[in-house]
Design a protein around this motif. Sequence first.
Motif, PDB file in Angstrom:
ATOM      1  N   THR A 176       0.834  -1.213   0.000  1.00  0.00           N
ATOM      2  CA  THR A 176       0.000   0.000   0.000  1.00  0.00           C
ATOM      3  C   THR A 176       0.865   1.258   0.000  1.00  0.00           C
ATOM      4  N   LEU A 177       1.924   1.229   0.794  1.00  0.00           N
ATOM      5  CA  LEU A 177       2.761   2.431   0.919  1.00  0.00           C
ATOM      6  C   LEU A 177       3.739   2.572  -0.246  1.00  0.00           C
ATOM      7  N   ASN A 178       4.035   1.456  -0.882  1.00  0.00           N
ATOM      8  CA  ASN A 178       5.089   1.467  -1.891  1.00  0.00           C
ATOM      9  C   ASN A 178       4.677   0.654  -3.118  1.00  0.00           C
ATOM     10  N   PRO A 179       3.589   1.092  -3.783  1.00  0.00           N
ATOM     11  CA  PRO A 179       3.059   0.263  -4.878  1.00  0.00           C
ATOM     12  C   PRO A 179       4.076   0.024  -5.994  1.00  0.00           C
ATOM     13  N   LYS A 180       5.041   0.945  -6.140  1.00  0.00           N
ATOM     14  CA  LYS A 180       6.032   0.725  -7.213  1.00  0.00           C
ATOM     15  C   LYS A 180       7.238  -0.083  -6.729  1.00  0.00           C
ATOM     16  N   ASN A 181       7.184  -0.527  -5.481  1.00  0.00           N
ATOM     17  CA  ASN A 181       8.274  -1.332  -4.921  1.00  0.00           C
ATOM     18  C   ASN A 181       9.645  -0.644  -5.049  1.00  0.00           C
ATOM     19  N   GLU A 182       9.612   0.674  -4.845  1.00  0.00           N
ATOM     20  CA  GLU A 182      10.848   1.469  -4.915  1.00  0.00           C
ATOM     21  C   GLU A 182      11.822   1.074  -3.802  1.00  0.00           C
ATOM     22  N   LYS A 183      13.084   0.978  -4.134  1.00  0.00           N
ATOM     23  CA  LYS A 183      14.091   0.674  -3.106  1.00  0.00           C
ATOM     24  C   LYS A 183      14.364   1.916  -2.264  1.00  0.00           C
ATOM     25  N   GLY A 184      14.420   1.757  -0.946  1.00  0.00           N
ATOM     26  CA  GLY A 184      14.721   2.897  -0.072  1.00  0.00           C
ATOM     27  C   GLY A 184      13.468   3.538   0.506  1.00  0.00           C
ATOM     28  N   LYS A 185      12.305   3.153  -0.016  1.00  0.00           N
ATOM     29  CA  LYS A 185      11.047   3.745   0.458  1.00  0.00           C
ATOM     30  C   LYS A 185      10.638   3.165   1.824  1.00  0.00           C
ATOM     31  N   ILE A 186      10.814   1.841   1.979  1.00  0.00           N
ATOM     32  CA  ILE A 186      10.312   1.184   3.199  1.00  0.00           C
ATOM     33  C   ILE A 186      11.449   0.619   4.059  1.00  0.00           C
ATOM     34  N   THR A 187      11.373   0.943   5.347  1.00  0.00           N
ATOM     35  CA  THR A 187      12.279   0.329   6.324  1.00  0.00           C
ATOM     36  C   THR A 187      11.418  -0.433   7.330  1.00  0.00           C
ATOM     37  N   LEU A 188      11.628  -1.735   7.431  1.00  0.00           N
ATOM     38  CA  LEU A 188      10.904  -2.504   8.451  1.00  0.00           C
ATOM     39  C   LEU A 188      11.770  -2.535   9.700  1.00  0.00           C
ATOM     40  N   ILE A 189      11.205  -2.024  10.784  1.00  0.00           N
ATOM     41  CA  ILE A 189      11.984  -1.903  12.026  1.00  0.00           C
ATOM     42  C   ILE A 189      11.468  -2.956  13.008  1.00  0.00           C
ATOM     43  N   SER A 190      12.208  -4.054  13.148  1.00  0.00           N
ATOM     44  CA  SER A 190      11.714  -5.135  14.003  1.00  0.00           C
ATOM     45  C   SER A 190      12.046  -4.833  15.454  1.00  0.00           C
ATOM     46  N   ARG A 191      11.093  -5.121  16.344  1.00  0.00           N
ATOM     47  CA  ARG A 191      11.282  -4.840  17.785  1.00  0.00           C
ATOM     48  C   ARG A 191      10.513  -5.887  18.577  1.00  0.00           C
ATOM     49  N   PHE A 192      11.041  -7.135  18.479  1.00  0.00           N
ATOM     50  CA  PHE A 192      10.302  -8.251  19.051  1.00  0.00           C
ATOM     51  C   PHE A 192      10.646  -8.533  20.512  1.00  0.00           C
ATOM     52  N   GLY A 193      11.778  -8.077  20.971  1.00  0.00           N
ATOM     53  CA  GLY A 193      12.264  -8.473  22.298  1.00  0.00           C
ATOM     54  C   GLY A 193      13.309  -9.558  22.102  1.00  0.00           C
ATOM     55  N   HIS A 194      14.345  -9.539  22.928  1.00  0.00           N
ATOM     56  CA  HIS A 194      15.501 -10.406  22.648  1.00  0.00           C
ATOM     57  C   HIS A 194      15.160 -11.883  22.614  1.00  0.00           C
ATOM     58  N   GLN A 195      14.128 -12.278  23.395  1.00  0.00           N
ATOM     59  CA  GLN A 195      13.805 -13.714  23.421  1.00  0.00           C
ATOM     60  C   GLN A 195      12.839 -14.126  22.318  1.00  0.00           C
ATOM     61  N   ASN A 196      12.311 -13.146  21.608  1.00  0.00           N
ATOM     62  CA  ASN A 196      11.248 -13.444  20.638  1.00  0.00           C
ATOM     63  C   ASN A 196      11.693 -13.364  19.186  1.00  0.00           C
ATOM     64  N   VAL A 197      12.954 -13.002  18.980  1.00  0.00           N
ATOM     65  CA  VAL A 197      13.409 -12.760  17.614  1.00  0.00           C
ATOM     66  C   VAL A 197      13.243 -14.010  16.737  1.00  0.00           C
ATOM     67  N   GLU A 198      13.728 -15.147  17.251  1.00  0.00           N
ATOM     68  CA  GLU A 198      13.685 -16.382  16.447  1.00  0.00           C
ATOM     69  C   GLU A 198      12.244 -16.817  16.182  1.00  0.00           C
ATOM     70  N   LYS A 199      11.364 -16.465  17.096  1.00  0.00           N
ATOM     71  CA  LYS A 199       9.969 -16.884  16.951  1.00  0.00           C
ATOM     72  C   LYS A 199       9.267 -16.100  15.833  1.00  0.00           C
ATOM     73  N   PHE A 200       9.550 -14.810  15.725  1.00  0.00           N
ATOM     74  CA  PHE A 200       8.771 -13.974  14.802  1.00  0.00           C
ATOM     75  C   PHE A 200       9.496 -13.538  13.526  1.00  0.00           C
ATOM     76  N   LEU A 201      10.792 -13.256  13.644  1.00  0.00           N
ATOM     77  CA  LEU A 201      11.460 -12.615  12.508  1.00  0.00           C
ATOM     78  C   LEU A 201      11.571 -13.498  11.258  1.00  0.00           C
ATOM     79  N   PRO A 202      11.923 -14.810  11.403  1.00  0.00           N
ATOM     80  CA  PRO A 202      12.070 -15.610  10.175  1.00  0.00           C
ATOM     81  C   PRO A 202      10.800 -15.620   9.322  1.00  0.00           C
ATOM     82  N   LYS A 203       9.640 -15.747   9.979  1.00  0.00           N
ATOM     83  CA  LYS A 203       8.368 -15.802   9.222  1.00  0.00           C
ATOM     84  C   LYS A 203       8.152 -14.502   8.457  1.00  0.00           C
ATOM     85  N   LEU A 204       8.497 -13.400   9.112  1.00  0.00           N
ATOM     86  CA  LEU A 204       8.309 -12.097   8.460  1.00  0.00           C
ATOM     87  C   LEU A 204       9.254 -11.966   7.265  1.00  0.00           C
TER      88      LEU A 204
END
Length: 459
Positions: free
Chosen positions: A306-334
């Motif tokens: 929605t934010l980047n319909p042209k899939n431009e590089k540099g437009k989107i930064t995904l900032i993960s903030r899962f908590g140190h114990q939760n990284v392996e649980k959530f980040l790979p799927k994302l």
Amino acid sequence: MKNWKVNSWRKYPVKHIPAYDDEKELNSVLNKLKTFPPLVFAGETRHLKDQLSKVVDGKAFLLQGGDCAESFAEFHPDNIRDTFKVILQMALVMTYSASLPIVKLGRIAGQFSKPRSAPTEKQGDVELPSYLGDNINAIDFNEKARRPDPKRMYKAYSQSASTLNLLRAFSKGGFADLNKVHLWNLDYIKKSPQAKKFKDLEDKIADALAFMEACGITSDFNNRLYTVNFWTSHEALHLPFEESMTRVDSTTGEYHDTSAHFVWIGDRTRQLDGGHVEFCRGIENPIGIKCGPTSKPEEIAKICETLNPKNEKGKITLISRFGHQNVEKFLPKLIRRIKKEGLNVIWSCDPMHGNTIVSTTGFKTRPFNNVVNEVKNVFGVHHSEGSYAGGLHVEMTGQDVTECTGGARKISDADLSSRYHTHCDPRLNSDQALELAFLISDEIKKNSSYSKNAIQAAS
Ligand code: PEP
Ligand code: CO
């Protein structure tokens, strides 16, 4: 942009927007703000996006840092200077380890509004509206202070403008000259374990500069040794304010939110059908999206589209903030989902917001080890998934505060009360921020092999 207007977000459900009791006064302030000069220029924003596109390709690294919430009380040139110094120092440590350019982005010059976990705060028997950031209400615990006052936006605008003015002067006026790295050390760090490490780095840089000078490459001759690009960012939470700062760029006809170069959508306001996503859909600025344990990979992918319909590089930064114990649980799927959709994003790690706890002495704090571990775990996951860990997002300050426990000075729960100044979340002090940069430099070094592999794979 289809069916988008600068105020179309108003037709969508929105969370964390303050309720002002005098709408007439609010509108008069917003209308006045619309006539104020933009804080940043569209050409700068495009320049940043271009630099960020290099991060997507693994050819640069993003460092984003600053206060959780800027405040009127902490507004002082020394504080701006010291935060700037620490970001430069961290960036230097990282550049040296990774041999990559570091894109330097402050959480500064506009980071005022805060989403809060509860709409009210209780002290004893008294319950009042929560503090929402200095551009909305005041932190003092009384009814008058907690009433949202639209006029506070004028003061926030003015503080942002003068902060930005000083940052521009520092960035371009010689303060960031690589021949002056020894001046970036803060007095109180001089006695710390990080000082020795930084001194070693200074010596290596001095040797490299002496060699370059002998070859005729000096800062007189090469601007890159003398100046830095320093960009500003904040959470695009207070949409009425962001709307009033959004202008059409006369050179392209595109809309830019001129309150900062980069804005992000917080973990609590990234609903696909919400006003914050709607507003950010129409602006050209690069956008960050916070991803926490409640984010669904398919939803994040849809927000990116929605934010980047042209899939431009540099437009989107995904900032993960899962908590140190939760990284392996959530980040790979994302990561897998984003890869499957072929979306271009920067993967940045915020090791602060998933690691907040309450100390035994009653302060909101973040144990330094958990912060370091989250970064290490995030780098590890990207390494195994074959994606590029391209950024670090931290809450830090140049001041000698005691807000996060641990670090080389072993700040304990009992020490927190001595210099706890934050208006919202606990920040790393400059010692801890620099220590973090050193501690993850090995990770960054390993990481830099990514770009080499990527280049090899493409050739
Ligand atoms: C913040 O960055 O200060 C913040 C509130 O973060 P998040 O939206 O990730 O909780
Ligand atoms: Co915060």
